[in-house]
Scaffold this motif. Structure first.
Motif, short mmCIF file in Angstrom:
data_model
loop_
_atom_site.label_atom_id
_atom_site.label_comp_id
_atom_site.label_asym_id
_atom_site.label_seq_id
_atom_site.Cartn_x
_atom_site.Cartn_y
_atom_site.Cartn_z
N ALA A 134 0.83 -1.22 0.00
CA ALA A 134 0.00 0.00 0.00
C ALA A 134 0.87 1.27 0.00
O ALA A 134 0.52 2.24 -0.66
CB ALA A 134 -0.94 -0.01 1.20
N ILE A 135 1.96 1.25 0.73
CA ILE A 135 2.75 2.49 0.84
C ILE A 135 3.91 2.56 -0.16
O ILE A 135 4.60 3.57 -0.24
CB ILE A 135 3.28 2.73 2.29
CG1 ILE A 135 4.21 1.59 2.74
CG2 ILE A 135 2.14 2.94 3.26
CD1 ILE A 135 4.89 1.86 4.08
N SER A 136 4.10 1.48 -0.95
CA SER A 136 5.27 1.47 -1.84
C SER A 136 5.28 2.62 -2.86
O SER A 136 6.37 3.08 -3.23
CB SER A 136 5.41 0.12 -2.54
OG SER A 136 4.30 -0.10 -3.37
N PRO A 137 4.12 3.15 -3.31
CA PRO A 137 4.20 4.28 -4.26
C PRO A 137 4.95 5.49 -3.69
O PRO A 137 5.48 6.32 -4.44
CB PRO A 137 2.73 4.63 -4.52
CG PRO A 137 1.97 3.39 -4.22
CD PRO A 137 2.72 2.73 -3.09
N LEU A 138 5.02 5.56 -2.35
CA LEU A 138 5.77 6.66 -1.71
C LEU A 138 7.21 6.72 -2.20
O LEU A 138 7.79 7.81 -2.33
CB LEU A 138 5.83 6.42 -0.20
CG LEU A 138 4.80 7.06 0.71
CD1 LEU A 138 5.04 6.61 2.13
CD2 LEU A 138 4.90 8.58 0.62
N LEU A 139 7.80 5.55 -2.44
CA LEU A 139 9.23 5.50 -2.73
C LEU A 139 9.58 6.17 -4.06
O LEU A 139 10.66 6.73 -4.22
CB LEU A 139 9.73 4.05 -2.77
CG LEU A 139 9.53 3.23 -1.50
CD1 LEU A 139 10.00 1.81 -1.71
CD2 LEU A 139 10.27 3.86 -0.32
N ALA A 225 9.56 -2.75 4.18
CA ALA A 225 8.41 -3.46 3.61
C ALA A 225 7.94 -2.79 2.33
O ALA A 225 7.52 -3.45 1.38
CB ALA A 225 7.28 -3.53 4.63
N ALA A 226 8.05 -1.45 2.28
CA ALA A 226 7.64 -0.73 1.07
C ALA A 226 8.56 -1.09 -0.10
O ALA A 226 8.13 -1.20 -1.24
CB ALA A 226 7.65 0.77 1.32
N THR A 227 9.84 -1.29 0.20
CA THR A 227 10.82 -1.60 -0.86
C THR A 227 10.69 -3.04 -1.31
O THR A 227 10.87 -3.36 -2.47
CB THR A 227 12.26 -1.43 -0.32
OG1 THR A 227 12.30 -0.34 0.58
CG2 THR A 227 13.26 -1.20 -1.42
N ASP A 228 10.41 -3.92 -0.36
CA ASP A 228 10.67 -5.33 -0.57
C ASP A 228 9.48 -6.23 -0.24
O ASP A 228 9.50 -7.43 -0.52
CB ASP A 228 11.85 -5.67 0.38
CG ASP A 228 12.33 -7.08 0.29
OD1 ASP A 228 12.37 -7.60 -0.83
OD2 ASP A 228 12.64 -7.67 1.33
N GLY A 229 8.45 -5.65 0.42
CA GLY A 229 7.30 -6.46 0.84
C GLY A 229 7.60 -7.30 2.07
O GLY A 229 6.82 -8.20 2.43
N HIS A 230 8.71 -7.04 2.73
CA HIS A 230 9.14 -7.86 3.89
C HIS A 230 9.75 -6.91 4.92
O HIS A 230 10.48 -5.99 4.55
CB HIS A 230 10.20 -8.85 3.40
CG HIS A 230 10.34 -10.08 4.24
ND1 HIS A 230 10.70 -10.03 5.56
CD2 HIS A 230 10.20 -11.39 3.93
CE1 HIS A 230 10.78 -11.28 6.02
NE2 HIS A 230 10.47 -12.12 5.06
N GLY A 508 18.78 6.37 2.28
CA GLY A 508 19.92 5.46 2.09
C GLY A 508 19.53 4.03 1.80
O GLY A 508 18.35 3.65 1.88
N GLY A 509 20.55 3.24 1.49
CA GLY A 509 20.33 1.86 1.06
C GLY A 509 20.58 1.81 -0.44
O GLY A 509 20.42 2.81 -1.14
N VAL A 510 20.96 0.62 -0.89
CA VAL A 510 21.31 0.49 -2.31
C VAL A 510 20.03 0.18 -3.10
O VAL A 510 19.77 -0.97 -3.44
CB VAL A 510 22.41 -0.58 -2.49
CG1 VAL A 510 22.85 -0.64 -3.94
CG2 VAL A 510 23.60 -0.26 -1.59
N THR A 511 19.23 1.21 -3.31
CA THR A 511 17.94 1.05 -4.01
C THR A 511 17.93 1.78 -5.34
O THR A 511 17.13 1.45 -6.22
CB THR A 511 16.79 1.64 -3.17
OG1 THR A 511 17.00 3.07 -3.05
CG2 THR A 511 16.74 1.04 -1.77
N GLY A 512 18.74 2.81 -5.48
CA GLY A 512 18.73 3.64 -6.69
C GLY A 512 17.56 4.60 -6.75
O GLY A 512 17.48 5.44 -7.65
N ALA A 513 16.65 4.51 -5.77
CA ALA A 513 15.41 5.31 -5.84
C ALA A 513 15.68 6.83 -5.79
O ALA A 513 15.07 7.57 -6.57
CB ALA A 513 14.44 4.88 -4.74
N PRO A 514 16.59 7.34 -4.91
CA PRO A 514 16.82 8.79 -4.95
C PRO A 514 17.34 9.25 -6.31
O PRO A 514 16.89 10.26 -6.85
CB PRO A 514 17.89 9.01 -3.86
CG PRO A 514 17.75 7.84 -2.93
CD PRO A 514 17.34 6.69 -3.81
#
Ligand SMILES: Cc1cc2nc3c(=O)[nH]c(=O)nc-3n(C[C@H](O)[C@H](O)[C@H](O)COP(=O)(O)OP(=O)(O)OC[C@H]3O[C@@H](n4cnc5c(N)ncnc54)[C@H](O)[C@@H]3O)c2cc1C
Length: 530
Positions: A134-139, A225-230, A508-514
């Motif tokens: 539900a909150i993943s669109p935030l990213l 959980a938003a990034t990964d579902g876990h 932070g974290g290796v997501t590439g999202a920023p």
């Protein structure tokens, strides 16, 4: 006329993601990296002859699947290694606990520890999966303009609100309650086994200047959980170490038309009439450009590269108050063989150790580790998150030998006594001694040791305050507050100067999202000609 189109300061993974998306849109970014090698916190280096290690970050965030696909990173050499074990938590005087990718396997194993926890675990997993979805669109959202939100931003927020309402009352209530909670409380609501509580809570304090009893530490579980579902971070390695990820990103960027220069230390951003017009390198070379994008952290960018007279005093005060007190050290070991760990059986030891290994058997242990840092001391018994990449990637160490990558917390950037250059080996000894309680033969297997203090993170890798996430990921520094309220949209008060690193949303974290979000906003501005 500027000599270059766009300059990107820094070749961390976010800088390279931004460079790739800009280049694919037809711009010609020039990436300037101060070190002799690209990658920022995602690098592979030789720590001992024949032993290679992900020097800093060891597990992929996870990296956005959209970025992997858009930039064709697999074609450019990226190979991810997914362990069946997310994390295995070691314990010297109680049950060890394993969290597997497979919920049923985790439940079967938990049955031997606590029937109650085995029963709760599937509901814990499915709750965070639902909330995370539900909150993943935030990213991937640019935080809204606080003063004048555009219609499209209100629409996106409305859609998000609708998705949250769709969760139903119980999950909606959980979501709003969890955000500000201490992660120790959250873990205790779900589980009774201390080792499991501590394993869950560790996600809330990873990289943070906070202990499990600090308010707001549950937010990191929601972000995960938003990034990964876990709620619990995965164990995803890169074949060849994290440097292979940034090499693949660099190939994607250069194939699309970007240029990358190493040993190019930017010492200042040139500004004319409130507009960024280029940079100056150590040695005096000047390079002009239409826009300058910084992958360096917000403090380094806005306090070191900009003449303070170009910034409003109240903005300067706020950026000085942006919190980046590093608390992490890294110890990398070259080992002649795999150590023998107590608390795990022999027959499946390799599988259990092939994911992340958690050291921090109970909540009190984690909190005590933080207590020391609060008063300026390194933890005498640190919390550790460990990987042994050579178990799944033979390119990292000679045959039969291993490399061990240890994330150790807490090591405060600001020490009460002495300085890190004098206390480096003491820190290495504390880590090795603590770990020897779990693997008695560790010391006799060590061939080489690399100790990276928070001061090294600042001096060598450019992280202000030694903070691994370019600034604390606390509720007051997330989303529309990252790095500052009013300036969370990748732009800065200097026209044509942007931020694209971990100090921007979603952090932070290796997501590439920023890097991805920043590129979207910068492309909009450049196409508009502003
Ligand atoms: C010890 C450690 C362990 C971590 N563990 C994990 C983990 O296991 N999993 C995970 O997901 N995340 C982890 N992280 C966090 C994650 O690695 C970072 O949040 C992320 O990599 C930051 O990426 P970035 O591209 O925004 O910035 P960075 O990787 O910091 O890149 C910034 C780049 O800018 C360059 N630069 C700075 N100033 C200048 C200048 N003046 N001129 C030119 N270049 C400049 C720097 O040299 C650097 O290359 C860890 C980080 C550290 C430090």
């Amino acid at each position: 006329m500027p000599t270059h189109d766009i300059i990107i300061i820094g070749s961390g993974h976010n800088g390279l993601v931004t460079a790739s998306y800009l280049a694919r849109t037809g711009f010609k970014p020039l990436v300037l990296e101060r070190r002799e090698m690209i990658g920022g916190a995602c690098v592979t280096e030789e720590i001992h002859p024949g032993f290679r290690c992900s020097t800093l970050a060891q597990n992929v965030g996870p990296l956005s699947p959209r970025i992997i696909k858009d930039l064709e990173l697999e074609r450019h050499g990226l190979e991810l290694i997914q362990s069946a074990v997310r994390v295995f938590s070691l314990n010297t005087n109680g049950a060890s606990v394993g969290i597997y990718e497979d919920t049923k396997r985790t439940v079967d194993q938990l049955k031997g520890v606590s029937a109650k926890d085995a029963h709760s675990y599937p509901e814990f997993i499915s709750t965070f999966a639902r909330i995370g979805r539900a909150i993943s669109p935030l990213l991937t959202m640019t935080p809204p303009d606080i003063d004048k939100p555009a219609k499209s931003e209100l629409w996106s927020l409305g859609k998000l609100g609708w998705a949250i309402r769709g969760l139903g009352k119980k999950d909606e209530y959980r979501l709003f309650r969890y955000g500000p909670m201490a992660v120790a409380d959250l873990a205790a609501e779900w589980f009774e086994t201390e080792a499991l509580r501590a394993t869950v809570a560790a996600r809330g304090i990873f990289g943070a200047f906070a202990g499990p009893w600090s308010a707001g530490t549950s937010a990191a579980l929601l972000m995960q959980a938003a990034t990964d579902g876990h709620a619990i971070a995965p164990s995803t390695l890169v074949k060849g170490g994290m440097g292979a990820l940034t090499q693949a990103l660099a190939k994607a960027a250069t194939a699309a038309g970007a240029e990358i220069r190493t040993s190019a230390d930017v010492t200042g951003v040139q500004i004319k009439d409130g507009q960024a017009i280029g940079v100056v390198l150590a040695g005096g070379e000047e390079i002009s450009a239409r826009a300058v994008i910084s992958n360096a952290d917000p403090r380094a960018t806005l306090l070191k590269l900009i003449d303070p007279s170009e910034l409003d005093p109240s903005f300067l005060t706020k950026i000085r108050n942006y919190r980046a007190h590093g608390a992490v050290a890294k110890v990398n070991l070259a080992l002649s063989a795999l150590p023998t760990f107590s608390g795990i059986g022999n027959w499946d030891a390799v599988e259990k150790l092939s994911g992340r290994i958690h050291i921090g058997p109970d909540i009190d242990y984690l909190e005590r580790a933080f207590d020391a840092a609060k008063y300026g001391d390194p933890s005498p018994q640190p919390y550790m998150d460990i990987t042994i990449p050579s178990l799944s990637d033979s390119s990292m160490a000679p045959n039969g030998a291993h490399v061990m990558s240890i994330h150790a917390q807490f090591a405060p950037y600001q020490l009460k006594t002495g300085d890190w250059n004098l206390r480096r080996e003491e820190l290495g000894d504390v880590v090795v001694n603590t770990l020897s309680n779990y693997a008695a033969n560790l010391k006799e297997l060590i061939l080489g040791r690399q100790v990276i203090t928070p001061l090294d993170l600042e001096k060598t890798y450019g992280l202000s305050g030694g903070h691994i996430h370019h600034g604390e990921m606390s509720l007051d520094q997330l989303f529309a507050f990252r790095p500052l309220i009013g300036w969370a949209r990748y732009r800065t008060p200097i026209r044509g100067l942007y931020l694209c690193g971990a100090g921007t949303h979603p952090g932070g974290g290796v997501t590439g999202a920023p890097g991805l979000n920043a590129s979207r906003e910068i492309i909009k501005d450049l196409k508009r000609g502003s």
